[in-house]
Design an enzyme around this catalytic site. Structure first.
Site, mmCIF file in Angstrom:
data_model
loop_
_atom_site.group_PDB
_atom_site.id
_atom_site.type_symbol
_atom_site.label_atom_id
_atom_site.label_comp_id
_atom_site.label_asym_id
_atom_site.label_seq_id
_atom_site.Cartn_x
_atom_site.Cartn_y
_atom_site.Cartn_z
ATOM 1 C CE LYS A 1 -8.941 1.446 -2.089
ATOM 2 N NZ LYS A 1 -9.410 1.588 -3.471
ATOM 3 C CG MET B 1 -8.275 7.520 6.350
ATOM 4 S SD MET B 1 -9.173 6.201 5.500
ATOM 5 C CE MET B 1 -9.933 5.341 6.900
ATOM 6 C CG ASP C 1 -2.151 -0.848 1.008
ATOM 7 O OD1 ASP C 1 -2.375 -1.302 -0.122
ATOM 8 O OD2 ASP C 1 -2.891 -1.071 1.988
#
Length: 261
Positions: A75, A188, A53
């Site tokens: 991502k 996030m 990732d």
């Protein structure tokens, strides 16, 4: 990599064998290789291909055996990213080729890492897999910022939440979480931090609740800012903090000032 495996055997005894055609879903931790588990290192030392990732540190990837193939499958919110369906299909394809596949995710693969989706797909295709947990970035960020995750007399609950819904999912019910009055660790969080703070205050969480934003945990760029809940979004923006970042909201944040050198 033989020397790495030899060192692991001295530390933990026999290391888990990585069979051909198997996928190891592995947490790489928040960045610093010092926070890797021994079994994660064992996987890196044996894998034929590593599907990694965006938040996996280059120092972690450097632990792979020299013959391993590295495939990026990052991502990142708001940026061109691999589709989850394509990543999952690639894991199935590689395992079907008889390769030892290390799926390497930042933090812990089962905490807002879509690891559950990937292993469900593997199980559906009868592909053997192993789960290797990692140090989740939320807890690592608090430790790095000297914010205890739990503290007697302050909290008996710690809430882990994502800062936004994914793929059309609804965002968390911030008003309901505010009513609990317990510390929140928000992954996030940067994009929607102002709206999150407003929703928490509207839900009854006091505007002067201590809050922190911790960016780029376990890297040379790590930074932390603190402010009241009402001011944390503006403070983080003014100080130039950017994703990846964790927000922490609650009384435990106030302990940081007492623990700084």
């Amino acid at each position: 990599m033989t020397s790495v495996l030899d060192a692991l055997i001295r530390l933990r005894g026999p290391v888990p064998e990585f069979p051909a055609g198997e996928v190891w879903l592995t947490g790489a931790g928040p960045g610093d290789p010092g926070l890797l588990t021994l079994d994660a290192i064992a996987g890196l030392a044996q894998a034929d291909v590593i599907v990694y990732d965006a938040l996996v540190d280059e120092r972690v990837l450097a632990l792979a055996q020299s013959s391993a193939r590295l495939e990026f499958a990052g991502k990142r919110g708001g940026r061109p990213s691999a589709l989850q369906a394509d990543i999952t299909a690639r894991l199935i394809e590689l395992a079907g080729q008889g390769l030892r596949v290390l799926r390497l995710k930042g933090g812990d693969p089962f905490i807002f890492g879509r690891g559950g989706e990937e292993v469900l797909a593997l199980a559906g295709k009868a592909i053997p897999f192993r789960i290797i947990p990692g140090v989740t970035s939320g807890l690592a960020a608090m430790a790095a910022a000297r914010i205890p995750a739990t503290m007697r007399g302050i909290n008996q609950i710690l809430i882990l939440a994502t800062g936004h819904g994914a793929d059309g999912e609804e965002a968390p019910d911030w008003a309901a979480l505010a009513k609990l009055g317990q510390p929140l660790v928000i992954y996030m969080a940067m994009k929607g931090l102002e709206a999150i703070a407003d929703a928490l205050i509207a839900g009854g969480l006091p505007a002067d609740t201590p809050a922190a934003v911790i960016a780029s945990t376990a890297s040379v760029d790590e930074r932390t800012v603190t402010a009241s809940l009402a001011d944390i979004a503006a403070t983080a923006k003014r100080e130039g903090l950017q994703a990846p970042a964790i927000a922490v909201i609650g009384g435990i944040v106030a302990l940081r000032d007492k623990l700084l050198p």
